[in-house]
Design a protein around this motif. Structure first.
Motif, PDB file in Angstrom:
ATOM      1  N   PHE A 140       0.793  -1.219   0.000  1.00  0.00           N
ATOM      2  CA  PHE A 140       0.000   0.000   0.000  1.00  0.00           C
ATOM      3  C   PHE A 140       0.828   1.272   0.000  1.00  0.00           C
ATOM      4  CE2 PHE A 140      -3.104  -2.962   2.244  1.00  0.00           C
ATOM      5  CZ  PHE A 140      -3.741  -3.304   1.066  1.00  0.00           C
ATOM      6  N   ASP A 141       1.955   1.286   0.680  1.00  0.00           N
ATOM      7  CA  ASP A 141       2.806   2.485   0.666  1.00  0.00           C
ATOM      8  C   ASP A 141       3.227   2.845  -0.750  1.00  0.00           C
ATOM      9  OD1 ASP A 141       2.924   3.264   3.372  1.00  0.00           O
ATOM     10  OD2 ASP A 141       4.509   1.814   3.801  1.00  0.00           O
ATOM     11  N   THR A 142       3.739   1.863  -1.467  1.00  0.00           N
ATOM     12  CA  THR A 142       4.185   2.107  -2.836  1.00  0.00           C
ATOM     13  C   THR A 142       2.999   2.452  -3.728  1.00  0.00           C
ATOM     14  OG1 THR A 142       6.029   0.596  -2.519  1.00  0.00           O
ATOM     15  CG2 THR A 142       5.471   1.151  -4.789  1.00  0.00           C
ATOM     16  N   ALA A 143       1.884   1.764  -3.537  1.00  0.00           N
ATOM     17  CA  ALA A 143       0.690   2.033  -4.339  1.00  0.00           C
ATOM     18  C   ALA A 143       0.216   3.473  -4.146  1.00  0.00           C
ATOM     19  CB  ALA A 143      -0.418   1.051  -3.968  1.00  0.00           C
ATOM     20  N   ILE A 144       0.190   3.924  -2.916  1.00  0.00           N
ATOM     21  CA  ILE A 144      -0.230   5.299  -2.626  1.00  0.00           C
ATOM     22  C   ILE A 144       0.710   6.293  -3.294  1.00  0.00           C
ATOM     23  CG2 ILE A 144      -0.388   7.015  -0.772  1.00  0.00           C
ATOM     24  CD1 ILE A 144      -1.458   4.669   1.020  1.00  0.00           C
ATOM     25  N   ASP A 145       1.995   6.053  -3.169  1.00  0.00           N
ATOM     26  CA  ASP A 145       2.977   6.955  -3.760  1.00  0.00           C
ATOM     27  C   ASP A 145       2.830   7.010  -5.274  1.00  0.00           C
ATOM     28  OD1 ASP A 145       5.135   8.764  -3.337  1.00  0.00           O
ATOM     29  OD2 ASP A 145       6.533   7.221  -4.025  1.00  0.00           O
ATOM     30  N   GLU A 146       2.673   5.861  -5.916  1.00  0.00           N
ATOM     31  CA  GLU A 146       2.519   5.835  -7.370  1.00  0.00           C
ATOM     32  C   GLU A 146       1.211   6.488  -7.811  1.00  0.00           C
ATOM     33  OE1 GLU A 146       4.730   5.145  -9.703  1.00  0.00           O
ATOM     34  OE2 GLU A 146       6.194   4.659  -8.146  1.00  0.00           O
ATOM     35  N   MET A 147       0.125   6.275  -7.054  1.00  0.00           N
ATOM     36  CA  MET A 147      -1.151   6.891  -7.423  1.00  0.00           C
ATOM     37  C   MET A 147      -1.085   8.406  -7.238  1.00  0.00           C
ATOM     38  SD  MET A 147      -3.957   6.042  -8.875  1.00  0.00           S
ATOM     39  CE  MET A 147      -4.394   4.341  -8.549  1.00  0.00           C
ATOM     40  N   ARG A 148      -0.371   8.854  -6.227  1.00  0.00           N
ATOM     41  CA  ARG A 148      -0.191  10.305  -6.054  1.00  0.00           C
ATOM     42  C   ARG A 148       0.603  10.883  -7.229  1.00  0.00           C
ATOM     43  NH1 ARG A 148       0.768  10.172   0.401  1.00  0.00           N
ATOM     44  NH2 ARG A 148      -1.430  10.286   0.963  1.00  0.00           N
ATOM     45  N   ARG A 149       1.592  10.143  -7.689  1.00  0.00           N
ATOM     46  CA  ARG A 149       2.347  10.593  -8.875  1.00  0.00           C
ATOM     47  C   ARG A 149       1.411  10.702 -10.078  1.00  0.00           C
ATOM     48  NH1 ARG A 149       6.999   7.119  -6.773  1.00  0.00           N
ATOM     49  NH2 ARG A 149       8.488   8.707  -6.136  1.00  0.00           N
ATOM     50  N   ALA A 157      -7.736  14.106 -14.906  1.00  0.00           N
ATOM     51  CA  ALA A 157      -8.120  12.862 -15.570  1.00  0.00           C
ATOM     52  C   ALA A 157      -9.560  12.497 -15.198  1.00  0.00           C
ATOM     53  CB  ALA A 157      -7.174  11.729 -15.165  1.00  0.00           C
ATOM     54  N   PRO A 158     -10.290  11.876 -16.107  1.00  0.00           N
ATOM     55  CA  PRO A 158     -11.675  11.487 -15.811  1.00  0.00           C
ATOM     56  C   PRO A 158     -11.787  10.568 -14.588  1.00  0.00           C
ATOM     57  CG  PRO A 158     -11.202  11.204 -18.148  1.00  0.00           C
ATOM     58  CD  PRO A 158      -9.910  11.541 -17.481  1.00  0.00           C
ATOM     59  N   ASN A 159     -10.734   9.815 -14.307  1.00  0.00           N
ATOM     60  CA  ASN A 159     -10.778   8.896 -13.169  1.00  0.00           C
ATOM     61  C   ASN A 159     -10.030   9.444 -11.945  1.00  0.00           C
ATOM     62  OD1 ASN A 159      -8.173   8.671 -14.130  1.00  0.00           O
ATOM     63  ND2 ASN A 159      -8.099   6.448 -13.984  1.00  0.00           N
ATOM     64  N   ALA A 160      -9.800  10.757 -11.905  1.00  0.00           N
ATOM     65  CA  ALA A 160      -9.043  11.348 -10.791  1.00  0.00           C
ATOM     66  C   ALA A 160      -9.745  11.096  -9.445  1.00  0.00           C
ATOM     67  CB  ALA A 160      -8.825  12.836 -11.014  1.00  0.00           C
ATOM     68  N   ARG A 161     -11.062  11.224  -9.407  1.00  0.00           N
ATOM     69  CA  ARG A 161     -11.800  10.993  -8.151  1.00  0.00           C
ATOM     70  C   ARG A 161     -11.645   9.530  -7.731  1.00  0.00           C
ATOM     71  NH1 ARG A 161     -12.190  11.943  -3.641  1.00  0.00           N
ATOM     72  NH2 ARG A 161     -12.101  14.062  -4.332  1.00  0.00           N
ATOM     73  N   ALA A 162     -11.779   8.607  -8.659  1.00  0.00           N
ATOM     74  CA  ALA A 162     -11.625   7.184  -8.340  1.00  0.00           C
ATOM     75  C   ALA A 162     -10.193   6.890  -7.886  1.00  0.00           C
ATOM     76  CB  ALA A 162     -11.983   6.322  -9.546  1.00  0.00           C
ATOM     77  N   ALA A 163      -9.206   7.542  -8.485  1.00  0.00           N
ATOM     78  CA  ALA A 163      -7.810   7.344  -8.079  1.00  0.00           C
ATOM     79  C   ALA A 163      -7.595   7.833  -6.656  1.00  0.00           C
ATOM     80  CB  ALA A 163      -6.875   8.068  -9.050  1.00  0.00           C
ATOM     81  N   GLN A 164      -8.153   9.002  -6.328  1.00  0.00           N
ATOM     82  CA  GLN A 164      -8.017   9.512  -4.956  1.00  0.00           C
ATOM     83  C   GLN A 164      -8.742   8.599  -3.974  1.00  0.00           C
ATOM     84  OE1 GLN A 164      -6.131  12.247  -3.787  1.00  0.00           O
ATOM     85  NE2 GLN A 164      -6.592  11.114  -1.928  1.00  0.00           N
ATOM     86  N   ASP A 165      -9.891   8.092  -4.355  1.00  0.00           N
ATOM     87  CA  ASP A 165     -10.619   7.157  -3.486  1.00  0.00           C
ATOM     88  C   ASP A 165      -9.811   5.886  -3.251  1.00  0.00           C
ATOM     89  OD1 ASP A 165     -12.659   9.004  -3.361  1.00  0.00           O
ATOM     90  OD2 ASP A 165     -14.009   7.911  -4.719  1.00  0.00           O
ATOM     91  N   LYS A 166      -9.093   5.440  -4.270  1.00  0.00           N
ATOM     92  CA  LYS A 166      -8.251   4.248  -4.119  1.00  0.00           C
ATOM     93  C   LYS A 166      -7.153   4.522  -3.098  1.00  0.00           C
ATOM     94  CE  LYS A 166      -7.813   0.063  -5.596  1.00  0.00           C
ATOM     95  NZ  LYS A 166      -8.801  -0.930  -5.209  1.00  0.00           N
ATOM     96  N   ILE A 167      -6.598   5.727  -3.118  1.00  0.00           N
ATOM     97  CA  ILE A 167      -5.598   6.099  -2.112  1.00  0.00           C
ATOM     98  C   ILE A 167      -6.208   5.990  -0.723  1.00  0.00           C
ATOM     99  CG2 ILE A 167      -4.285   8.043  -1.154  1.00  0.00           C
ATOM    100  CD1 ILE A 167      -3.735   8.909  -4.077  1.00  0.00           C
ATOM    101  N   TYR A 168      -7.427   6.497  -0.547  1.00  0.00           N
ATOM    102  CA  TYR A 168      -8.096   6.406   0.761  1.00  0.00           C
ATOM    103  C   TYR A 168      -8.290   4.949   1.176  1.00  0.00           C
ATOM    104  CZ  TYR A 168      -9.284  11.347   0.013  1.00  0.00           C
ATOM    105  OH  TYR A 168      -9.242  12.693  -0.222  1.00  0.00           O
ATOM    106  N   GLU A 169      -8.632   4.106   0.221  1.00  0.00           N
ATOM    107  CA  GLU A 169      -8.806   2.675   0.496  1.00  0.00           C
ATOM    108  C   GLU A 169      -7.486   2.057   0.967  1.00  0.00           C
ATOM    109  OE1 GLU A 169      -9.459  -1.202  -2.289  1.00  0.00           O
ATOM    110  OE2 GLU A 169     -10.788   0.506  -2.685  1.00  0.00           O
ATOM    111  N   TRP A 170      -6.400   2.376   0.276  1.00  0.00           N
ATOM    112  CA  TRP A 170      -5.095   1.827   0.657  1.00  0.00           C
ATOM    113  C   TRP A 170      -4.634   2.373   2.006  1.00  0.00           C
ATOM    114  CZ3 TRP A 170      -3.333   3.037  -4.926  1.00  0.00           C
ATOM    115  CH2 TRP A 170      -3.670   1.982  -5.771  1.00  0.00           C
ATOM    116  N   GLU A 171      -4.952   3.634   2.281  1.00  0.00           N
ATOM    117  CA  GLU A 171      -4.605   4.201   3.599  1.00  0.00           C
ATOM    118  C   GLU A 171      -5.340   3.444   4.708  1.00  0.00           C
ATOM    119  OE1 GLU A 171      -3.610   8.842   2.424  1.00  0.00           O
ATOM    120  OE2 GLU A 171      -5.659   8.316   3.012  1.00  0.00           O
ATOM    121  N   ALA A 172      -6.566   3.047   4.445  1.00  0.00           N
ATOM    122  CA  ALA A 172      -7.299   2.238   5.420  1.00  0.00           C
ATOM    123  C   ALA A 172      -6.623   0.889   5.604  1.00  0.00           C
ATOM    124  CB  ALA A 172      -8.760   2.055   4.968  1.00  0.00           C
ATOM    125  N   GLY A 173      -6.117   0.316   4.532  1.00  0.00           N
ATOM    126  CA  GLY A 173      -5.372  -0.936   4.628  1.00  0.00           C
ATOM    127  C   GLY A 173      -4.114  -0.779   5.462  1.00  0.00           C
TER     128      GLY A 173
END
Length: 179
Positions: A140-149, A157-173
């Protein structure tokens, strides 16, 4: 020394991420490559050196500088435009990574994305795909960093909201200790 790695070899790509995530010291990495000959020891040395460089950048201040640098790089690249050769090379990398994933060769897929992003750090889709790949493997650490990049490079991007939500999901993990 030169900390850029050629991660075309899936073993090198795997150790690159392993060193980054687990934080194994240089001596242990060198020991892991014993019996691999001079080439293996050289690979281990370069992996360890790259890890030390990454570790220094793995602070809030280091990440902020990285995101700022990446944003400027992305803006400059968009202004200059992508050459047909660059676009084709990235397409090749994406197809090869997808093929590796279908064949359950996740370390190979990671290595392909890392290699492509090493050459083309402004490639937003590559950061997005790598984030999903490592996130699926609970890194999750690497995933969050890459998604922030990805979001730095493609904030509209059209999926920017979904990408930010994925970061929140990984932070919960992360908060549950599921690294």
């Amino acid at each position: 020394g030169d900390t850029r790695l050629s991660v075309n070899d899936p073993v090198v790509g795997y150790w690159y991420f392993y060193a980054y995530r687990v934080g194994k010291p240089r001596e242990l990495l060198m020991g892991l490559m014993i019996g691999k000959g001079d080439a293996g020891r050289e690979q281990a040395r370069r992996v360890a050196d790259a890890f030390l460089t990454l570790r220094a950048a793995n602070t809030p201040e280091g990440r902020a500088r990285d995101y700022e640098r990446l944003q400027k790089l992305g803006e400059a690249h968009r202004a200059a435009g992508t050459t047909p050769g660059e676009a084709e090379a990235l397409r090749r990398s994406e197809i090869q990574a997808e093929t590796a994933i279908r064949n359950n060769q996740f370390a190979q897929a990671v290595a392909i994305y890392v290699s492509a992003l090493d050459e083309s750090p402004w490639w937003a889709q590559g950061h997005f795909n790598l984030a999903l790949l490592v996130g699926a493997n609970h890194d999750f650490d690497t995933a969050i960093d890459e998604m922030r990049r990805y979001l730095v490079l493609a904030p509209d991007a059209p999926n920017a909201r979904a990408a930010q939500d994925k970061i929140y999901e990984w932070e919960a993990g992360l908060s549950r200790g599921n690294q």
